[in-house]
Design an enzyme around this catalytic site. Structure first.
Site, PDB file in Angstrom:
ATOM      1  N   THR A   6      69.642  -6.275   4.450  1.00  0.00           N
ATOM      2  CA  THR A   6      69.670  -7.645   4.968  1.00  0.00           C
ATOM      3  C   THR A   6      71.089  -8.190   4.892  1.00  0.00           C
ATOM      4  O   THR A   6      71.882  -7.752   4.052  1.00  0.00           O
ATOM      5  CB  THR A   6      68.736  -8.580   4.174  1.00  0.00           C
ATOM      6  OG1 THR A   6      68.764  -9.884   4.755  1.00  0.00           O
ATOM      7  CG2 THR A   6      69.122  -8.697   2.709  1.00  0.00           C
ATOM      8  N   GLY A  10      70.021 -15.551   1.118  1.00  0.00           N
ATOM      9  CA  GLY A  10      68.828 -16.262   0.641  1.00  0.00           C
ATOM     10  C   GLY A  10      67.672 -15.306   0.411  1.00  0.00           C
ATOM     11  O   GLY A  10      66.974 -15.371  -0.604  1.00  0.00           O
ATOM     12  N   LYS A  11      67.472 -14.386   1.365  1.00  0.00           N
ATOM     13  CA  LYS A  11      66.385 -13.400   1.236  1.00  0.00           C
ATOM     14  C   LYS A  11      66.634 -12.484   0.035  1.00  0.00           C
ATOM     15  O   LYS A  11      65.716 -12.155  -0.712  1.00  0.00           O
ATOM     16  CB  LYS A  11      66.309 -12.526   2.499  1.00  0.00           C
ATOM     17  CG  LYS A  11      65.780 -13.226   3.740  1.00  0.00           C
ATOM     18  CD  LYS A  11      65.681 -12.220   4.878  1.00  0.00           C
ATOM     19  CE  LYS A  11      65.143 -12.825   6.163  1.00  0.00           C
ATOM     20  NZ  LYS A  11      65.007 -11.833   7.235  1.00  0.00           N
ATOM     21  N   GLU A  35      66.811  -4.481  15.689  1.00  0.00           N
ATOM     22  CA  GLU A  35      65.578  -5.263  15.582  1.00  0.00           C
ATOM     23  C   GLU A  35      64.852  -5.142  16.914  1.00  0.00           C
ATOM     24  O   GLU A  35      65.285  -5.731  17.907  1.00  0.00           O
ATOM     25  CB  GLU A  35      65.932  -6.711  15.259  1.00  0.00           C
ATOM     26  CG  GLU A  35      64.821  -7.391  14.511  1.00  0.00           C
ATOM     27  CD  GLU A  35      65.241  -8.732  13.921  1.00  0.00           C
ATOM     28  OE1 GLU A  35      66.142  -8.762  13.080  1.00  0.00           O
ATOM     29  OE2 GLU A  35      64.638  -9.736  14.320  1.00  0.00           O
ATOM     30  N   ASP A  64      61.029  -9.091   7.770  1.00  0.00           N
ATOM     31  CA  ASP A  64      61.094  -9.786   9.048  1.00  0.00           C
ATOM     32  C   ASP A  64      60.192 -11.005   8.935  1.00  0.00           C
ATOM     33  O   ASP A  64      59.044 -10.895   8.494  1.00  0.00           O
ATOM     34  CB  ASP A  64      60.669  -8.889  10.206  1.00  0.00           C
ATOM     35  CG  ASP A  64      61.234  -9.437  11.508  1.00  0.00           C
ATOM     36  OD1 ASP A  64      62.464  -9.374  11.684  1.00  0.00           O
ATOM     37  OD2 ASP A  64      60.462  -9.966  12.322  1.00  0.00           O
ATOM     38  N   HIS A 164      56.087 -17.642   1.795  1.00  0.00           N
ATOM     39  CA  HIS A 164      55.614 -16.469   2.534  1.00  0.00           C
ATOM     40  C   HIS A 164      56.274 -15.197   2.013  1.00  0.00           C
ATOM     41  O   HIS A 164      55.621 -14.194   1.765  1.00  0.00           O
ATOM     42  CB  HIS A 164      55.909 -16.674   4.020  1.00  0.00           C
ATOM     43  CG  HIS A 164      57.317 -17.094   4.318  1.00  0.00           C
ATOM     44  ND1 HIS A 164      57.950 -18.112   3.647  1.00  0.00           N
ATOM     45  CD2 HIS A 164      58.236 -16.603   5.193  1.00  0.00           C
ATOM     46  CE1 HIS A 164      59.184 -18.250   4.102  1.00  0.00           C
ATOM     47  NE2 HIS A 164      59.386 -17.348   5.037  1.00  0.00           N
TER      48      HIS A 164
END
Ligand code: IMP
Length: 180
Positions: A6, A10-11, A35, A64, A164
């Site tokens: 990534t 943040g992820k 992608e 994703d 999520h």
């Protein structure tokens, strides 16, 4: 050790909070996988994880994710990143707030690939689109309200506990422990 393909800090930060106890270090794999275009987050994530594993030669995960607004037929959905970079989250908020039904959901699929195994884990969180509030988080966080608070108004710990991505990462963590 697990690599996370990534470019999104943040992820990566959220993944470390969930997986550190299970896999030790989560390192960033700065690899720009293709992608693919699909309406299915799991298909996009699985394809990215396979390609990233082929490049890294070590276990990898990819994520994703996207914002799905009910009254807009799920827009921006799998195209959330593109839409954020083109018209921006403020415009998405305006579009959604022109509707009576402002319900939306964030969805994330985390895909894990270690060459032998390719698994996907999905997490969903419901909320409502509001005018931008708060300055934490990233992407659409300021316009996504859950239980009266936007994601941008929450600290990382609180957002992780119900997001999520947190839900998808929790499923991955459970699976990794079971498989170990
Ligand atoms: P991806 O890199 O294709 O998964 O893009 C997902 C896009 O959806 C991001 O660039 C953000 O715009 C948005 N997004 C995904 N997860 C979140 C989140 O937790 N908060 C805010 N925006 C998010």
């Amino acid at each position: 050790m697990l690599r996370f393909a990534t470019t999104n800090a943040g992820k990566l930060h959220e993944a470390r909070e969930y997986l550190a106890d299970v896999v030790g270090e989560v390192t960033q794999f700065d690899y720009d996988y293709v992608e693919i275009q699909s309406d299915d987050l799991a298909e996009i994530a699985a394809h990215g994880a396979r390609e990233s594993f082929d490049a890294a030669g070590e276990p990898v995960i990819v994520d994703d994710s996207g914002l799905f607004v009910d009254a807009l037929g799920g827009f921006p959905g799998p195209y959330s990143s593109y839409v954020d970079h083109t018209i921006g989250y403020e415009r998405v908020s305006e579009l959604a707030r022109a509707e009576e039904n402002r319900r939306a959901r964030f969805r994330a699929v985390v895909a894990y690939c270690d060459g032998d195994r390719l698994e996907t884990f999905e997490g969903v969180v419901p909320g409502e689109i509001v005018a931008p509030r708060g300055d934490g988080g990233f992407g659409y966080d300021p316009i996504f309200e859950h239980d009266g608070t936007t994601f941008a108004e929450m600290d990382t710990e609180r957002k992780n506990a119900l997001s999520h991505r947190g839900r998808a990462l929790a499923k991955l963590a459970t699976w990794l422990v079971e498989e170990a």
